[in-house]
Design an enzyme around this catalytic site. Structure first.
Site, PDB file in Angstrom:
ATOM      1  N   THR A 197     -12.237  -5.233   1.843  1.00  0.00           N
ATOM      2  CA  THR A 197     -12.616  -4.710   3.152  1.00  0.00           C
ATOM      3  C   THR A 197     -13.362  -3.396   2.906  1.00  0.00           C
ATOM      4  OG1 THR A 197     -10.666  -3.308   3.363  1.00  0.00           O
ATOM      5  CG2 THR A 197     -10.442  -5.604   4.121  1.00  0.00           C
ATOM      6  N   LYS A 238       3.200  -2.979  10.216  1.00  0.00           N
ATOM      7  CA  LYS A 238       3.913  -2.802   8.950  1.00  0.00           C
ATOM      8  C   LYS A 238       5.400  -3.154   9.120  1.00  0.00           C
ATOM      9  CE  LYS A 238       2.600  -1.586   5.570  1.00  0.00           C
ATOM     10  NZ  LYS A 238       1.973  -2.364   4.455  1.00  0.00           N
ATOM     11  N   ILE A 261      -3.750   2.946  -3.410  1.00  0.00           N
ATOM     12  CA  ILE A 261      -2.493   2.979  -4.165  1.00  0.00           C
ATOM     13  C   ILE A 261      -2.400   1.783  -5.116  1.00  0.00           C
ATOM     14  CG2 ILE A 261       0.025   3.215  -4.014  1.00  0.00           C
ATOM     15  CD1 ILE A 261      -0.384   4.072  -1.052  1.00  0.00           C
ATOM     16  N   GLY A 270      -5.061  -4.772  -4.639  1.00  0.00           N
ATOM     17  CA  GLY A 270      -5.118  -3.974  -5.865  1.00  0.00           C
ATOM     18  C   GLY A 270      -6.425  -3.239  -6.075  1.00  0.00           C
ATOM     19  N   ALA A 271      -7.383  -3.402  -5.159  1.00  0.00           N
ATOM     20  CA  ALA A 271      -8.629  -2.618  -5.275  1.00  0.00           C
ATOM     21  C   ALA A 271      -8.629  -1.449  -4.297  1.00  0.00           C
ATOM     22  CB  ALA A 271      -9.842  -3.510  -5.029  1.00  0.00           C
ATOM     23  N   GLY A 312      -0.540   9.052  20.967  1.00  0.00           N
ATOM     24  CA  GLY A 312       0.744   8.617  20.374  1.00  0.00           C
ATOM     25  C   GLY A 312       1.015   9.232  19.007  1.00  0.00           C
ATOM     26  N   THR A 333       6.007   1.485   4.741  1.00  0.00           N
ATOM     27  CA  THR A 333       5.663   2.888   4.990  1.00  0.00           C
ATOM     28  C   THR A 333       6.768   3.612   5.742  1.00  0.00           C
ATOM     29  OG1 THR A 333       4.183   4.261   6.331  1.00  0.00           O
ATOM     30  CG2 THR A 333       4.375   1.993   6.986  1.00  0.00           C
ATOM     31  N   ASP A 334       6.820   4.928   5.577  1.00  0.00           N
ATOM     32  CA  ASP A 334       7.767   5.744   6.355  1.00  0.00           C
ATOM     33  C   ASP A 334       7.446   5.690   7.851  1.00  0.00           C
ATOM     34  OD1 ASP A 334       5.420   7.268   6.347  1.00  0.00           O
ATOM     35  OD2 ASP A 334       6.386   9.125   5.674  1.00  0.00           O
ATOM     36  N   GLU A 335       6.223   5.256   8.197  1.00  0.00           N
ATOM     37  CA  GLU A 335       5.824   5.284   9.610  1.00  0.00           C
ATOM     38  C   GLU A 335       6.593   4.272  10.450  1.00  0.00           C
ATOM     39  OE1 GLU A 335       1.643   5.894  10.309  1.00  0.00           O
ATOM     40  OE2 GLU A 335       1.373   6.817   8.343  1.00  0.00           O
ATOM     41  N   ASP A 360      -7.907  -9.376  -3.703  1.00  0.00           N
ATOM     42  CA  ASP A 360      -8.335  -8.363  -2.731  1.00  0.00           C
ATOM     43  C   ASP A 360      -9.532  -8.893  -1.956  1.00  0.00           C
ATOM     44  OD1 ASP A 360      -7.843  -4.970  -2.698  1.00  0.00           O
ATOM     45  OD2 ASP A 360      -9.519  -5.841  -1.571  1.00  0.00           O
ATOM     46  N   TYR A 392      -0.649   0.248  13.807  1.00  0.00           N
ATOM     47  CA  TYR A 392      -0.506   0.184  12.343  1.00  0.00           C
ATOM     48  C   TYR A 392       0.962   0.058  11.952  1.00  0.00           C
ATOM     49  CZ  TYR A 392       0.179   1.981   7.599  1.00  0.00           C
ATOM     50  OH  TYR A 392       0.612   2.157   6.309  1.00  0.00           O
TER      51      TYR A 392
HETATM   52  P1  NAD Z   1      -6.135   0.995   1.297  1.00  0.00           P
HETATM   53  O1  NAD Z   1      -6.670   0.789   2.673  1.00  0.00           O
HETATM   54  O2  NAD Z   1      -6.774   2.005   0.406  1.00  0.00           O
HETATM   55  O3  NAD Z   1      -6.135  -0.375   0.488  1.00  0.00           O
HETATM   56  C1  NAD Z   1      -5.829  -1.609   1.070  1.00  0.00           C
HETATM   57  C2  NAD Z   1      -6.404  -2.704   0.173  1.00  0.00           C
HETATM   58  O4  NAD Z   1      -6.053  -3.970   0.719  1.00  0.00           O
HETATM   59  C3  NAD Z   1      -7.944  -2.678   0.103  1.00  0.00           C
HETATM   60  O5  NAD Z   1      -8.366  -2.865  -1.238  1.00  0.00           O
HETATM   61  C4  NAD Z   1      -8.360  -3.858   0.972  1.00  0.00           C
HETATM   62  O6  NAD Z   1      -9.605  -4.438   0.582  1.00  0.00           O
HETATM   63  C5  NAD Z   1      -7.195  -4.813   0.750  1.00  0.00           C
HETATM   64  N1  NAD Z   1      -7.007  -5.777   1.842  1.00  0.00           N
HETATM   65  C6  NAD Z   1      -6.966  -5.510   3.185  1.00  0.00           C
HETATM   66  N2  NAD Z   1      -6.773  -6.653   3.867  1.00  0.00           N
HETATM   67  C7  NAD Z   1      -6.676  -7.643   2.935  1.00  0.00           C
HETATM   68  C8  NAD Z   1      -6.463  -9.037   3.023  1.00  0.00           C
HETATM   69  N3  NAD Z   1      -6.305  -9.657   4.204  1.00  0.00           N
HETATM   70  N4  NAD Z   1      -6.402  -9.759   1.875  1.00  0.00           N
HETATM   71  C9  NAD Z   1      -6.563  -9.160   0.663  1.00  0.00           C
HETATM   72  N5  NAD Z   1      -6.790  -7.844   0.533  1.00  0.00           N
HETATM   73  C10 NAD Z   1      -6.840  -7.097   1.650  1.00  0.00           C
HETATM   74  O7  NAD Z   1      -4.585   1.304   1.490  1.00  0.00           O
HETATM   75  P2  NAD Z   1      -3.594   2.180   0.615  1.00  0.00           P
HETATM   76  O8  NAD Z   1      -3.585   3.567   1.151  1.00  0.00           O
HETATM   77  O9  NAD Z   1      -3.841   1.936  -0.816  1.00  0.00           O
HETATM   78  O10 NAD Z   1      -2.214   1.516   1.039  1.00  0.00           O
HETATM   79  C11 NAD Z   1      -1.684   0.419   0.289  1.00  0.00           C
HETATM   80  C12 NAD Z   1      -0.393  -0.022   0.940  1.00  0.00           C
HETATM   81  O11 NAD Z   1       0.519   1.074   0.967  1.00  0.00           O
HETATM   82  C13 NAD Z   1      -0.555  -0.470   2.386  1.00  0.00           C
HETATM   83  O12 NAD Z   1       0.275  -1.587   2.586  1.00  0.00           O
HETATM   84  C14 NAD Z   1      -0.079   0.724   3.207  1.00  0.00           C
HETATM   85  O13 NAD Z   1       0.456   0.303   4.437  1.00  0.00           O
HETATM   86  C15 NAD Z   1       0.989   1.287   2.298  1.00  0.00           C
HETATM   87  N6  NAD Z   1       1.237   2.723   2.414  1.00  0.00           N
HETATM   88  C16 NAD Z   1       0.204   3.614   2.355  1.00  0.00           C
HETATM   89  C17 NAD Z   1       0.468   4.980   2.436  1.00  0.00           C
HETATM   90  C18 NAD Z   1      -0.639   6.004   2.381  1.00  0.00           C
HETATM   91  O14 NAD Z   1      -0.382   7.185   2.668  1.00  0.00           O
HETATM   92  N7  NAD Z   1      -1.854   5.633   1.998  1.00  0.00           N
HETATM   93  C19 NAD Z   1       1.801   5.434   2.589  1.00  0.00           C
HETATM   94  C20 NAD Z   1       2.837   4.482   2.633  1.00  0.00           C
HETATM   95  C21 NAD Z   1       2.544   3.128   2.531  1.00  0.00           C
HETATM   96  P1  TYD Z   2      -3.714  10.473   8.013  1.00  0.00           P
HETATM   97  O1  TYD Z   2      -4.263  10.887   6.689  1.00  0.00           O
HETATM   98  O2  TYD Z   2      -4.563   9.627   8.898  1.00  0.00           O
HETATM   99  O3  TYD Z   2      -2.302   9.804   7.729  1.00  0.00           O
HETATM  100  P2  TYD Z   2      -1.148   9.314   8.805  1.00  0.00           P
HETATM  101  O4  TYD Z   2      -1.714   9.246  10.149  1.00  0.00           O
HETATM  102  O5  TYD Z   2      -0.839   7.960   8.252  1.00  0.00           O
HETATM  103  O6  TYD Z   2      -0.035  10.302   8.664  1.00  0.00           O
HETATM  104  O7  TYD Z   2      -3.325  11.796   8.825  1.00  0.00           O
HETATM  105  C1  TYD Z   2      -2.428  12.752   8.293  1.00  0.00           C
HETATM  106  C2  TYD Z   2      -2.208  13.790   9.364  1.00  0.00           C
HETATM  107  O8  TYD Z   2      -3.436  14.480   9.593  1.00  0.00           O
HETATM  108  C3  TYD Z   2      -1.796  13.211  10.708  1.00  0.00           C
HETATM  109  O9  TYD Z   2      -0.899  14.110  11.346  1.00  0.00           O
HETATM  110  C4  TYD Z   2      -3.106  13.153  11.482  1.00  0.00           C
HETATM  111  C5  TYD Z   2      -3.865  14.368  10.958  1.00  0.00           C
HETATM  112  N1  TYD Z   2      -5.349  14.229  10.963  1.00  0.00           N
HETATM  113  C6  TYD Z   2      -6.137  15.216  11.559  1.00  0.00           C
HETATM  114  O10 TYD Z   2      -5.631  16.229  12.079  1.00  0.00           O
HETATM  115  N2  TYD Z   2      -7.482  15.042  11.563  1.00  0.00           N
HETATM  116  C7  TYD Z   2      -8.089  13.955  11.011  1.00  0.00           C
HETATM  117  O11 TYD Z   2      -9.343  13.847  11.075  1.00  0.00           O
HETATM  118  C8  TYD Z   2      -7.270  12.960  10.383  1.00  0.00           C
HETATM  119  C9  TYD Z   2      -7.885  11.748   9.751  1.00  0.00           C
HETATM  120  C10 TYD Z   2      -5.911  13.146  10.384  1.00  0.00           C
END
Ligand code: NAD
Ligand code: TYD
Length: 371
Positions: A51, A180, A27, A23-24, A301, A152-154, A48, A176
């Site tokens: 990290t 997930k 999202i 939660g820190a 990849g 995630t959609d990934e 949290d 990653y």
């Molecule tokens: P983020 O990296 O900003 O935040 C992750 C948080 O988890 C951090 O506060 C970190 O300190 C904490 N954390 C990591 N390992 C931990 C552990 N072992 N115990 C407790 N806390 C821990 O990530 P985000 O972008 O906010 O993503 C949040 C979630 O949403 C993730 O599960 C990610 O896979 C998923 N998600 C993210 C995106 C995106 O575009 N950012 C899209 C789809 C899904």
């Molecule tokens: P990113 O924000 O890392 O999200 P994800 O890999 O989870 O989709 O990257 C978004 C897109 O941008 C992805 O196609 C990779 C590209 N990208 C760059 O071209 N340059 C960069 O420095 C980064 C971080 C991402």
């Protein structure tokens, strides 16, 4: 929390207590800020590990308001530590797991933490929920906790055409996304095997305030503000569907309230665009030239495209509210107004990370023709 009359009774009402892991982060902190700012009595415990991506400052707005601060408890700890997790789950109505290592590029160099948090961590949370479900069955608590796994959609892998539906095959292609996929499959296995109340969301690429500057949009905004080069991977024609963080957090809350046990819900974005178009829009908003953009060696990849079918979530009554134009402009403005926040996020191990990730790439970069 509010009920949606069209969807029937919300599961969690005022006075509910949620455990929000991660939660820190980007999202998770948005989810926490938006729920507590509603002043409906909901209490949240954030667990949290802080990290490099976690940041107490992301919760500062709550801590500055005594009424909200009173309903927030912050626990520094690891979701993979059963001694920390067990007692926290005893006291909550639901667990919403955002905690993860979230950057694909870091997973390529250093995957272990992705597996520990994404698989063992999820397992520890699920075991704690299972114990609570047993206590509920024995009449020792009113209801078992609901477990929401933020995925995630990934996990669908690269989708060249069409839109992924929830029952499509999972074909993750990075450490990653493989971690997930493992985490959410484990969560589903507890629904099937133990009857645990589990729901899963698969969200699209998210952007907005408090986004860690290692990701594309905040990296390019903050580099451009400093007139530093913008490292575009490969041809820059990879496509992502962009979801505003407040829509992502809202959709997760909607699934928590109304999602059916054992089900997975895609959370699509509001604009599918090639990376080059995103960069063009950013540069326009910032008033910076395309000449900052450098074409660098591609990510190994690299998934070419993600695209989600959102029919199932729409059927549950959710609609995104933020257009990409509006959300991107607001995000650029937020980074402009919060320089201290992002400069702090670009400290610590940032320079080492940046050198490892981009040093050789930028040295060998070429002009990213176009704009
Ligand atoms: P983020 O990296 O900003 O935040 C992750 C948080 O988890 C951090 O506060 C970190 O300190 C904490 N954390 C990591 N390992 C931990 C552990 N072992 N115990 C407790 N806390 C821990 O990530 P985000 O972008 O906010 O993503 C949040 C979630 O949403 C993730 O599960 C990610 O896979 C998923 N998600 C993210 C995106 C995106 O575009 N950012 C899209 C789809 C899904
Ligand atoms: P990113 O924000 O890392 O999200 P994800 O890999 O989870 O989709 O990257 C978004 C897109 O941008 C992805 O196609 C990779 C590209 N990208 C760059 O071209 N340059 C960069 O420095 C980064 C971080 C991402």
């Amino acid at each position: 929390m509010t009920a949606d009359p069209a969807r029937g009774r919300a599961r969690f009402g005022p006075g509910s207590h949620l455990l929000v892991t991660g939660g820190a982060g980007f999202i998770g902190s948005c989810f926490v800020r938006e729920i507590l700012a509603r002043h409906d009595g909901t209490r949240i415990t954030v667990l949290d590990k802080l990290t490099y991506a976690g940041n107490r400052a992301n919760l500062a707005a709550i801590e500055a308001d005594p009424e909200q601060a009173d309903r927030l408890r912050f626990v520094l700890g690891d979701i993979a530590d059963p001694a920390v997790v067990g007692p926290l789950v005893e006291d909550v109505d639901a667990v919403v797991n955002f905690a993860a290592e979230s950057h694909v590029d870091r997973s390529i160099h250093d995957p272990e933490a992705f597996l520990v948090t994404g698989v063992i961590g999820v397992h520890v949370l699920l075991e704690a929920c299972r114990r609570e479900a047993t206590r509920a069955a024995a009449g020792q608590r009113a209801t078992p906790p609901r477990f929401l796994q933020v995925s995630t959609d990934e996990v669908y892998g690269s989708v060249e055409t069409g839109h992924s539906r929830e029952d499509d095959r999972l074909e993750p292609r990075s450490p990653y996304s493989a971690a997930k996929a493992a985490g959410e499959l484990l969560a589903r296995s507890y629904f099937v095997t133990h009857g645990l109340d589990v729901v899963v969301t698969r969200g699209s690429n998210t952007y907005g305030p408090y986004h860690h500057p290692e990701k594309l949009i905040p990296l390019f905004i903050t580099n451009a503000i400093d007139d530093r080069p913008l490292p575009l991977y490969g041809d820059g024609l990879q496509r992502r569907d962009w979801l505003h963080v407040s829509d992502h957090a809202g959709a997760i809350e909607h699934v928590l309230q109304f999602g059916h046990p054992g089900e997975v819900y895609n959370v699509p974005g509001s604009a599918e665009l090639p990376n080059r178009d995103v960069v063009t829009r950013l540069l326009d908003l910032l008033g910076k030239p395309w000449s900052l953009v450098r074409q660098v060696d591609d990510r190994p990849g690299h998934d070419r495209r993600y695209a989600l079918d959102g029919t199932k979530l729409r059927g549950l009554g959710w609609r995104n509210r933020m257009s990409f134009d509006e959300g991107l402009a607001a995000t650029v403005a937020w980074f402009g107004a919060n320089e201290a926040w992002w400069r702090a996020a670009r400290s610590g191990d940032w320079d080492d990370y940046y050198e490892r990730q981009y040093g050789a790439r930028l040295a060998g970069s070429v002009d990213a023709a176009g704009g």
